[in-house]
Design an enzyme around this catalytic site. Structure first.
Site, mmCIF file in Angstrom:
data_model
loop_
_atom_site.group_PDB
_atom_site.id
_atom_site.type_symbol
_atom_site.label_atom_id
_atom_site.label_comp_id
_atom_site.label_asym_id
_atom_site.label_seq_id
_atom_site.Cartn_x
_atom_site.Cartn_y
_atom_site.Cartn_z
ATOM 1 N N HIS A 13 1.056 -1.204 -0.608
ATOM 2 C CA HIS A 13 0.276 -0.041 0.077
ATOM 3 C C HIS A 13 0.416 1.270 -0.311
ATOM 4 C CE1 HIS A 13 1.286 0.573 3.881
ATOM 5 N NE2 HIS A 13 0.408 -0.224 4.038
HETATM 6 P P1 TYD Z 1 -1.260 -3.278 7.339
HETATM 7 O O1 TYD Z 1 -0.797 -1.933 7.884
HETATM 8 O O2 TYD Z 1 -3.067 -2.375 6.893
HETATM 9 O O3 TYD Z 1 -0.594 -4.080 6.886
HETATM 10 P P2 TYD Z 1 -0.786 -4.712 5.833
HETATM 11 O O4 TYD Z 1 -0.345 -4.057 4.396
HETATM 12 O O5 TYD Z 1 0.859 -5.290 6.399
HETATM 13 O O6 TYD Z 1 -1.606 -5.529 6.085
HETATM 14 O O7 TYD Z 1 -1.986 -3.064 9.397
HETATM 15 C C1 TYD Z 1 -3.137 -4.497 9.201
HETATM 16 C C2 TYD Z 1 -4.054 -4.309 10.330
HETATM 17 O O8 TYD Z 1 -3.041 -3.927 11.249
HETATM 18 C C3 TYD Z 1 -4.538 -3.323 10.110
HETATM 19 O O9 TYD Z 1 -6.317 -3.809 10.532
HETATM 20 C C4 TYD Z 1 -4.453 -2.163 10.966
HETATM 21 C C5 TYD Z 1 -3.806 -2.655 11.810
HETATM 22 N N1 TYD Z 1 -3.146 -1.882 12.319
HETATM 23 C C6 TYD Z 1 -3.707 -0.790 13.400
HETATM 24 O O10 TYD Z 1 -3.975 -0.836 14.306
HETATM 25 N N2 TYD Z 1 -2.688 0.203 13.742
HETATM 26 C C7 TYD Z 1 -0.910 0.246 13.348
HETATM 27 O O11 TYD Z 1 -0.282 0.624 13.743
HETATM 28 C C8 TYD Z 1 -0.614 -0.910 12.486
HETATM 29 C C9 TYD Z 1 0.176 -0.101 11.408
HETATM 30 C C10 TYD Z 1 -1.628 -1.349 11.532
#
Ligand code: TYD
Length: 136
Positions: free
Chosen positions: A52
């Site tokens: 992303h």
């Molecule tokens: P995400 O940043 O979407 O990681 P990836 O692209 O590797 O899947 O994060 C995964 C999940 O974790 C998403 O539901 C959002 C949550 N999240 C938080 O709640 N707080 C945070 O600081 C981060 C980085 C993710």
């Protein structure tokens, strides 16, 4: 901003026979105030994370342990940056597609972020990202 703006920052390293020490200060060793720190670990072999972009968030990605690759794209050019030293940080500016792949066993990926978590700052579709970049 292009993929060439994704730069490796060399963090301070205090070598010591008892074990090395590295530290980071927001606004000093990274070009923003650190508002959030999170880490990715226990990644099963072959898994990919983080496909992303962020509209405004800047970050520094550190391989605290083990290794992985960071793939970045500005919508035109791509780069793959191997991360395998705990005293290097990869600076990734806003509006850069980034993905983490090829995690080694026991890899720990530490991320220093300029903003608190905000889902509305994410661009999760690559075609949306490319369209937003070409509209800049
Ligand atoms: P995400 O940043 O979407 O990681 P990836 O692209 O590797 O899947 O994060 C995964 C999940 O974790 C998403 O539901 C959002 C949550 N999240 C938080 O709640 N707080 C945070 O600081 C981060 C980085 C993710």
């Amino acid at each position: 901003m292009t993929v060439d703006d994704c730069t490796i920052l060399q963090l301070p390293k205090i070598p010591d026979v008892r074990g090395n020490l590295t530290y980071v200060e927001g606004g000093v060793h990274v070009p923003f105030s650190i508002r959030r720190v999170y880490w990715i670990y226990d990644v099963p072999g072959g898994e990919v994370r983080g496909g992303h972009a962020y509209r405004t968030l800047q970050e520094v990605i550190i391989a605290l342990s083990g290794s992985f690759d960071v793939l970045v794209s500005d919508g035109v050019n791509r780069r793959t940056i191997p991360m395998n030293r705990s005293y290097y940080g990869l600076y990734v500016p806003q509006m850069m597609w980034r993905q983490l792949a090829n995690f080694s066993t026991n890899a720990v990926c530490l991320i220093l972020a300029s903003n608190p978590f905000d889902e509305s700052d994410y661009i999760r579709r690559y075609d949306t990202f490319v369209a937003a970049r070409s509209a800049e």
